[in-house]
Design an enzyme around this catalytic site. Structure first.
Site, short mmCIF file in Angstrom:
data_model
loop_
_atom_site.label_atom_id
_atom_site.label_comp_id
_atom_site.label_asym_id
_atom_site.label_seq_id
_atom_site.Cartn_x
_atom_site.Cartn_y
_atom_site.Cartn_z
N GLY A 195 0.79 -1.23 0.00
CA GLY A 195 0.00 0.00 0.00
C GLY A 195 0.82 1.27 0.00
O GLY A 195 2.00 1.27 -0.40
N ASP A 226 -8.70 -0.14 0.05
CA ASP A 226 -9.53 1.07 0.20
C ASP A 226 -9.62 1.90 -1.08
O ASP A 226 -10.37 2.86 -1.13
CB ASP A 226 -8.93 2.00 1.28
N ARG A 271 -10.02 3.72 5.78
CA ARG A 271 -9.45 4.53 6.86
C ARG A 271 -9.55 6.01 6.54
O ARG A 271 -9.88 6.81 7.39
CB ARG A 271 -7.98 4.16 7.07
P1 ATP Z 1 -1.96 -0.87 3.97
O1 ATP Z 1 -1.99 0.41 4.75
O2 ATP Z 1 -2.82 -0.84 2.77
O3 ATP Z 1 -2.17 -2.08 4.79
P2 ATP Z 1 0.78 -0.16 3.65
O4 ATP Z 1 1.81 -0.52 2.63
O5 ATP Z 1 0.45 1.29 3.75
O6 ATP Z 1 -0.49 -1.05 3.38
P3 ATP Z 1 2.23 -0.09 6.13
O7 ATP Z 1 2.23 -1.04 7.28
O8 ATP Z 1 1.91 1.33 6.41
O9 ATP Z 1 1.25 -0.70 5.07
O10 ATP Z 1 3.66 -0.11 5.43
C1 ATP Z 1 4.24 -1.30 4.93
C2 ATP Z 1 5.73 -1.27 5.01
O11 ATP Z 1 6.24 -0.05 4.47
C3 ATP Z 1 6.23 -1.36 6.45
O12 ATP Z 1 7.24 -2.33 6.48
C4 ATP Z 1 6.74 0.04 6.74
O13 ATP Z 1 7.85 0.02 7.61
C5 ATP Z 1 7.12 0.59 5.39
N1 ATP Z 1 6.91 2.04 5.33
C6 ATP Z 1 5.77 2.70 5.61
N2 ATP Z 1 5.92 4.04 5.45
C7 ATP Z 1 7.19 4.23 5.05
C8 ATP Z 1 7.98 5.39 4.71
N3 ATP Z 1 7.47 6.62 4.74
N4 ATP Z 1 9.27 5.19 4.35
C9 ATP Z 1 9.79 3.96 4.32
N5 ATP Z 1 9.11 2.85 4.63
C10 ATP Z 1 7.83 2.96 4.97
#
Ligand code: ATP
Ligand code: MG
Length: 487
Positions: A195, A226, A271
């Site tokens: 995501g 979402d 969310r």
């Molecule tokens: P979803 O929210 O749809 O479940 P997502 O990819 O947003 O998916 P997160 O848990 O927020 O899920 O992030 C997934 C991975 O990305 C995690 O391992 C997190 O450490 C890393 N990550 C999130 N934000 C950052 C950022 N700004 N820079 C580097 N890594 C990030």
């Protein structure tokens, strides 16, 4: 971006797809070197404008971008986003040299296994690549766990299962350690499915690989149930989620109908963006009220939710409310002690709005001494875990194949996505700069209001505020807010 932007004189190879049976059948099998897809072309006083993305697909030749400035193409009458300077190259990887890995991060979403399957099969069958591994358990798997060998045989049936066979996680993103691990393992193509957070993580991994001058492609596939990722038409798993949500809404309706003054409340995902709630409501026809994060509402007083619920129950004897998990969070924090709790990735943990709204409605009717029965259904984790439906399976296949073509052609730092019905490569920064939201001043929300017959819960003052907010100054250039909120 392309590998050749920072590594000059890379060897190139003829595209092995020339011997693919499809090559002789399909009229124009290879995508033109500089074929682009407009995100949206809008009328501007200086002429039509729009952001263009590179069209995805197999390439015989690859043009190298040297600048990402806008330019006016008088022949085509549009502003393009890049100048193409060289055009003589072919694919940038020899099949035997490719060592690919796949990782899934963030929450579950229908279709993850299909994407994994199709990347593996695409690499094996289209390009003859045989070294593909899975990283176990998200980003942190790069430096703390074993890898999983992936072959067409291993992935053959996985699309029939929900979840991800690779496992997933939040947090644990250490860019340096991840890139070290990529280097140590000799990986040169990294496919990252996840995501908004994941794509931000992918962008910094790409920057680091570029800084180190590595011949490593970093390619993303956006995953968000979402549908909150901007630019793309819709995200995979969304269609499945809307479909599965129907079952929960139906159950809530059956429960509500069977009781006197029966009220069914269904909490759905969303969310920050209420697309699932909006489309599930439009699809179902049983919903009397849909509450999403983008549209503020209030409970008591004239024109509030309580009044509407009471009116509906009086008129109809039963009612169904759909609420997105991020709806009414400001309201909720006024009533409950606010917490600053965060998950491992630093996302704010939301309070359960479904439970809270159910309790508030019950309390209201108790106070008014009106008997009613309320049933609350939270199908969110159930929906996330199911396998994807037919439409999403097709979509996942196209996304995965596009992504593979891009990597083989040497593009990097991109996410595959559908833009205006065409497969494209979108630079990470475009995907990461903002969130896709339901625009409540657009027609789709009006259609929903007409379908449920619910009040807008907005006073005249709020309406003016919302209108102001929803028209960003770059409307002309980006131009997305003008269109229907089509996922
Ligand atoms: P979803 O929210 O749809 O479940 P997502 O990819 O947003 O998916 P997160 O848990 O927020 O899920 O992030 C997934 C991975 O990305 C995690 O391992 C997190 O450490 C890393 N990550 C999130 N934000 C950052 C950022 N700004 N820079 C580097 N890594 C990030
Ligand atoms: Mg996220």
């Amino acid at each position: 971006p392309h590998l050749a932007d920072y590594i000059p004189d890379l060897p190139t190879y003829p595209n092995p797809l020339r011997s693919n049976p499809a090559y002789s059948v399909v009229k124009q099998y290879f995508v033109d070197m500089d074929d682009t897809v407009p995100q949206k072309v809008v009328v501007h006083k200086d002429g039509p404008r729009g952001v263009h993305f590179r069209r995805a697909g197999p390439r015989q030749k690859v043009g190298i971008i040297v600048s990402e400035e806008y330019y006016w193409d008088s022949l085509m009458s549009y502003y393009g986003f890049a100048k193409i300077v060289t055009s003589l190259r072919q694919v940038y990887f020899d099949s035997d040299e490719v060592h690919a890995c796949i990782v899934t991060c963030g929450g579950l979403c229908p279709g993850l296994n299909t994407v994994i399957r199709e990347i593996v099969c695409g690499l094996f069958h289209m390009y003859g690549v045989t070294q593909v591994i899975g990283i176990d358990g998200g980003y942190r798997g790069f430096y703390s766990k074993n890898t999983i060998p992936l072959t067409p045989k291993v992935v053959n049936d996985i699309h029939k299962r929900g979840g991800t066979i690779l496992g997933t996680s939040r947090g644990g993103h250490d860019t340096m350690k991840i890139v070290d691990s990529i280097q140590d393992r000799g990986i040169n193509q990294v496919y990252i499915i996840g995501g908004d957070g994941t794509q931000k993580g992918a962008a910094v991994i790409y920057e680091e690989c570029r800084r180190r001058g590595l011949k490593v492609v970093i390619a993303g596939i956006p995953k968000t149930i979402d549908n909150d990722i901007p630019v793309i038409d819709r995200s995979f798993g969304f269609d499945t989620a809307v479909e599965e949500a129907q079952r929960a809404i139906n159950a809530a309706h059956v429960e509500a109908e069977s009781a006197e003054n029966g009220l069914g409340v269904v909490k759905l995902m969303g969310r920050y963006s209420g697309f699932i709630a909006m489309y599930a409501t439009l699809a179902s026809r049983d919903v009397d009220c849909c509450l999403i994060p983008e549209s503020p509402f209030y409970l008591g007083g004239e024109g509030g939710l309580f009044e509407y619920v009471e009116k509906r129950l009086k008129e109809n004897g039963h009612m169904v409310i759909v609420i997105a998990e991020g709806a009414g969070q400001e309201l909720l924090s006024q009533f409950l002690q606010s917490t600053n709790e965060q998950d491992a990735s630093g996302n704010r943990v939301l309070q359960d709005v479904g439970l809270w709204i159910s309790q508030s409605i019950k309390d209201y009717f108790k106070q008014r001494k009106i008997a009613m029965t309320l049933k609350y259904i939270d199908p969110t984790y159930m929906i996330r875990a199911i396998p994807s439906n037919a439409a999403d399976n097709v979509y996942c296949t196209l996304l995965a194949q596009s992504c593979v073509h891009g990597a083989m052609a040497g593009f990097t730092g991109y996410t595959s996505g559908l833009v205006n019905g065409r497969q494209t490569y979108i630079p990470f920064n475009r995907i990461n700069e903002r969130q896709n939201k339901v625009v409540i001043t657009d027609r789709m929300w009006a259609r929903l209001l007409s379908s449920t017959n619910q009040p807008s819960f907005l006073g005249p003052k709020d309406i003016i505020e919302v209108r102001k907010e929803e028209q960003p100054p770059n409307r002309l250039l980006d131009g997305e807010n003008g269109k229907d909120d089509k996922p």
